[in-house]
Design an enzyme around this catalytic site. Sequence first.
Site, PDB file in Angstrom:
ATOM      1  CE  LYS A  23      -8.799  -5.862   1.820  1.00 26.03           C
ATOM      2  NZ  LYS A  23      -7.444  -5.317   1.975  1.00 26.03           N
ATOM      3  NE  ARG A  98      -5.941 -10.933   4.351  1.00 20.73           N
ATOM      4  CZ  ARG A  98      -6.510  -9.844   4.865  1.00 20.73           C
ATOM      5  NH1 ARG A  98      -7.771  -9.816   5.138  1.00 20.73           N
ATOM      6  NH2 ARG A  98      -5.781  -8.785   5.106  1.00 20.73           N
ATOM      7  NE  ARG A 136      -5.956   0.817   8.853  1.00 19.42           N
ATOM      8  CZ  ARG A 136      -6.144  -0.294   8.137  1.00 19.42           C
ATOM      9  NH1 ARG A 136      -6.780  -0.244   6.993  1.00 19.42           N
ATOM     10  NH2 ARG A 136      -5.685  -1.435   8.561  1.00 19.42           N
ATOM     11  NE  ARG A 180      -1.960  -5.660   7.979  1.00 17.55           N
ATOM     12  CZ  ARG A 180      -2.405  -4.432   8.211  1.00 17.55           C
ATOM     13  NH1 ARG A 180      -1.750  -3.628   9.023  1.00 17.55           N
ATOM     14  NH2 ARG A 180      -3.507  -4.020   7.652  1.00 17.55           N
TER      15      ARG A 180
END
Length: 241
Positions: A23, A98, A136, A180
């Site tokens: 995203k 969310r 990441r 998550r």
Amino acid sequence: MSESKSAAIIPAIILFGSPGSGKGTQARLLRGCLGSPHISTGDMLRTHIAAHDAIGMESEGLIKSGRLVPDEVVNEIVRERLAEPDVQSGIILDGYPRTLQQARFLLQVAESRGITSAVVHLVVDYDKIVARLSGRRQCPVCGTLYNLLTNPPKVAGICDREGATLITREDDRESVIRERLREYELQTAPLLEFFRNAGVPTFEIGGANATPEEISGKICESLRTVGMMRGRVVNGALPRA
Ligand code: ADP
């Protein structure tokens, strides 16, 4: 400034997908071609944490453990952000909404401000997600995302643009990543049905092996079909998906 009823419709692109689905990367690419601001609730919350303010203190522990920040807190920062003048050109939402409560709140605020939404669902296999997130790295200055395996910086550990030392987000540790993903499945994934029922155009964009630019191209093609490219909505309305 008062909100004008006669103002042009403002397109909101809701980038939707699990953590690690790309995203943030897509938001930055779309921002480059649309010129609309990128609104990331995750980035906004991290700015509050860095500022050690009340919202930051409330959010820090939750984010570090992979849990969601309460709806009231997130809705309020979004409401304030949507009141800023740059929103008039359209917005790219990343990581919001969310939960069902956030989605309802967004559509309510959107309606009162002439904002018309479309959802872009980035679909990536779960087995790729953990590898992606744990590799990441992010520039703390410009927010550019790198990946040690698929998109490393030119000089190890250093941002190509800013020269800053790249950081690993604390919530990109494997145990937190799993939490998550659990929160996503429980609270966020069901929103797709909510959006469809609400008549919001929803596009599924796959392509785990495609480059970010190829995926961005697919997103732009989809948005064009509902008149949401170049920040304009054709004929003043969006067709139902
Ligand atoms: P990702 O999408 O990769 O999980 P984000 O930067 O969007 O990363 O979010 C990081 C964390 O910030 C989330 O795990 C959550 O704790 C918090 N957060 C971000 N956006 C929201 C939101 N809309 N509602 C609740 N919590 C949020």
